[in-house]
Design a protein around this motif. Structure first.
Motif, short mmCIF file in Angstrom:
data_model
loop_
_atom_site.label_atom_id
_atom_site.label_comp_id
_atom_site.label_asym_id
_atom_site.label_seq_id
_atom_site.Cartn_x
_atom_site.Cartn_y
_atom_site.Cartn_z
N GLY A 1 89.19 -52.53 32.63
CA GLY A 1 89.05 -52.35 34.07
C GLY A 1 89.14 -53.65 34.85
N VAL A 2 88.52 -54.70 34.32
CA VAL A 2 88.56 -55.98 35.04
C VAL A 2 89.95 -56.59 34.96
CG1 VAL A 2 87.81 -57.61 33.24
CG2 VAL A 2 87.19 -58.01 35.60
N LEU A 3 90.63 -56.44 33.84
CA LEU A 3 92.00 -56.95 33.75
C LEU A 3 92.92 -56.20 34.71
CD1 LEU A 3 92.20 -57.52 29.90
CD2 LEU A 3 92.27 -59.29 31.67
N GLU A 4 92.73 -54.90 34.83
CA GLU A 4 93.51 -54.11 35.79
C GLU A 4 93.18 -54.51 37.23
OE1 GLU A 4 96.18 -51.95 37.64
OE2 GLU A 4 96.15 -52.27 35.47
N ALA A 5 91.89 -54.79 37.49
CA ALA A 5 91.49 -55.22 38.83
C ALA A 5 92.17 -56.53 39.21
CB ALA A 5 89.97 -55.36 38.90
N PHE A 6 92.25 -57.48 38.28
CA PHE A 6 92.93 -58.74 38.57
C PHE A 6 94.43 -58.51 38.73
CE2 PHE A 6 89.00 -60.78 37.49
CZ PHE A 6 89.04 -61.98 38.19
N ALA A 7 95.02 -57.66 37.87
CA ALA A 7 96.46 -57.40 37.96
C ALA A 7 96.83 -56.80 39.31
CB ALA A 7 96.90 -56.47 36.82
N SER A 8 96.07 -55.80 39.74
CA SER A 8 96.40 -55.15 41.01
C SER A 8 95.94 -55.98 42.20
CB SER A 8 95.82 -53.74 41.06
OG SER A 8 94.42 -53.78 40.98
N GLY A 9 94.76 -56.58 42.13
CA GLY A 9 94.23 -57.36 43.24
C GLY A 9 95.04 -58.60 43.56
N LEU A 10 95.64 -59.19 42.53
CA LEU A 10 96.44 -60.40 42.73
C LEU A 10 97.93 -60.14 42.63
CD1 LEU A 10 94.30 -62.89 40.62
CD2 LEU A 10 94.28 -62.56 43.10
N ASP A 11 98.30 -58.88 42.44
CA ASP A 11 99.71 -58.50 42.30
C ASP A 11 100.38 -59.39 41.24
OD1 ASP A 11 101.95 -56.95 42.82
OD2 ASP A 11 102.67 -58.28 44.41
N LEU A 12 99.76 -59.40 40.05
CA LEU A 12 100.27 -60.24 38.97
C LEU A 12 101.63 -59.73 38.49
CD1 LEU A 12 97.00 -60.93 36.94
CD2 LEU A 12 98.09 -62.33 38.72
N PRO A 13 102.44 -60.62 37.93
CA PRO A 13 103.80 -60.25 37.53
C PRO A 13 103.83 -59.23 36.38
CG PRO A 13 103.26 -62.48 36.80
CD PRO A 13 102.13 -62.01 37.66
N ASP A 14 104.99 -58.64 36.19
CA ASP A 14 105.17 -57.62 35.16
C ASP A 14 104.87 -58.13 33.75
OD1 ASP A 14 105.88 -55.75 37.04
OD2 ASP A 14 108.04 -56.09 36.82
N TRP A 15 105.03 -59.43 33.53
CA TRP A 15 104.79 -59.96 32.19
C TRP A 15 103.30 -60.05 31.85
CZ3 TRP A 15 101.69 -64.13 32.35
CH2 TRP A 15 101.76 -64.98 33.44
N PHE A 16 102.42 -59.81 32.83
CA PHE A 16 100.99 -59.88 32.58
C PHE A 16 100.60 -58.90 31.48
CE2 PHE A 16 96.60 -58.45 33.67
CZ PHE A 16 95.96 -59.61 33.28
N GLY A 17 100.05 -59.41 30.39
CA GLY A 17 99.80 -58.61 29.19
C GLY A 17 98.45 -57.95 29.08
N HIS A 18 97.63 -57.98 30.12
CA HIS A 18 96.32 -57.32 30.12
C HIS A 18 95.44 -57.76 28.95
CE1 HIS A 18 98.40 -54.89 33.09
NE2 HIS A 18 97.21 -54.61 33.55
N ASN A 19 95.39 -59.09 28.74
CA ASN A 19 94.47 -59.67 27.78
C ASN A 19 93.98 -60.99 28.36
OD1 ASN A 19 96.26 -61.91 26.77
ND2 ASN A 19 97.50 -60.18 26.06
N TRP A 20 92.99 -61.59 27.73
CA TRP A 20 92.37 -62.80 28.28
C TRP A 20 93.36 -63.95 28.40
CZ3 TRP A 20 88.87 -60.60 30.64
CH2 TRP A 20 87.85 -59.85 30.08
N ASP A 21 94.20 -64.16 27.38
CA ASP A 21 95.18 -65.25 27.43
C ASP A 21 96.17 -65.05 28.57
OD1 ASP A 21 94.06 -66.63 25.28
OD2 ASP A 21 95.33 -65.62 23.81
#
Length: 115
Positions: free
Chosen positions: A36-56
């Motif tokens: 959930g937090v990784l998704e929140a950062f992905a959507s909240g910051l409009d992260l690029p498609d390559w964002f792998g939804h992991n800590w690294d």
């Protein structure tokens, strides 16, 4: 530098003040578990498609976060209390990542709001 604001702080006033100062304020809200937090950062910051939804991938994406030249970025992680209460290890990992990126970048500051 990381600023921590608690449940009873004036977080909305803090965010308004940062905007008034001309900062590029980006707000990420919530996340009750790692996914959930990784998704929140992905959507909240409009992260690029390559964002792998992991800590690294989160660390890499925050290192690459673009902003206007000369305008400080203020990354606000709001409503972080749920993750802190439900998964303290994941919360600590996110804070560690945010602090690492803030230490590496002169143009990025972090606020964590635990409400």
């Amino acid at each position: 530098m990381t600023t921590f604001l608690g449940r009873h702080s004036e977080a909305d006033d803090h965010i308004a003040q940062l905007r008034w100062l001309g900062h590029d304020v980006r707000v990420v809200s919530g996340g009750g578990d790692k996914a959930g937090v990784l998704e929140a950062f992905a959507s909240g910051l409009d992260l690029p498609d390559w964002f792998g939804h992991n800590w690294d991938a989160l660390l890499d994406a925050l290192r690459d976060l673009d902003g206007a030249r000369g305008v400080p970025i203020e990354l606000v992680w709001d409503h972080a209390a749920t993750l802190r209460e439900q998964d303290r290890d994941a919360y600590d990992t996110v804070v560690e990542i945010l602090e690492q990126v803030a230490d590496e970048r002169d143009d990025l500051h972090v606020t964590v709001v635990t409400r």
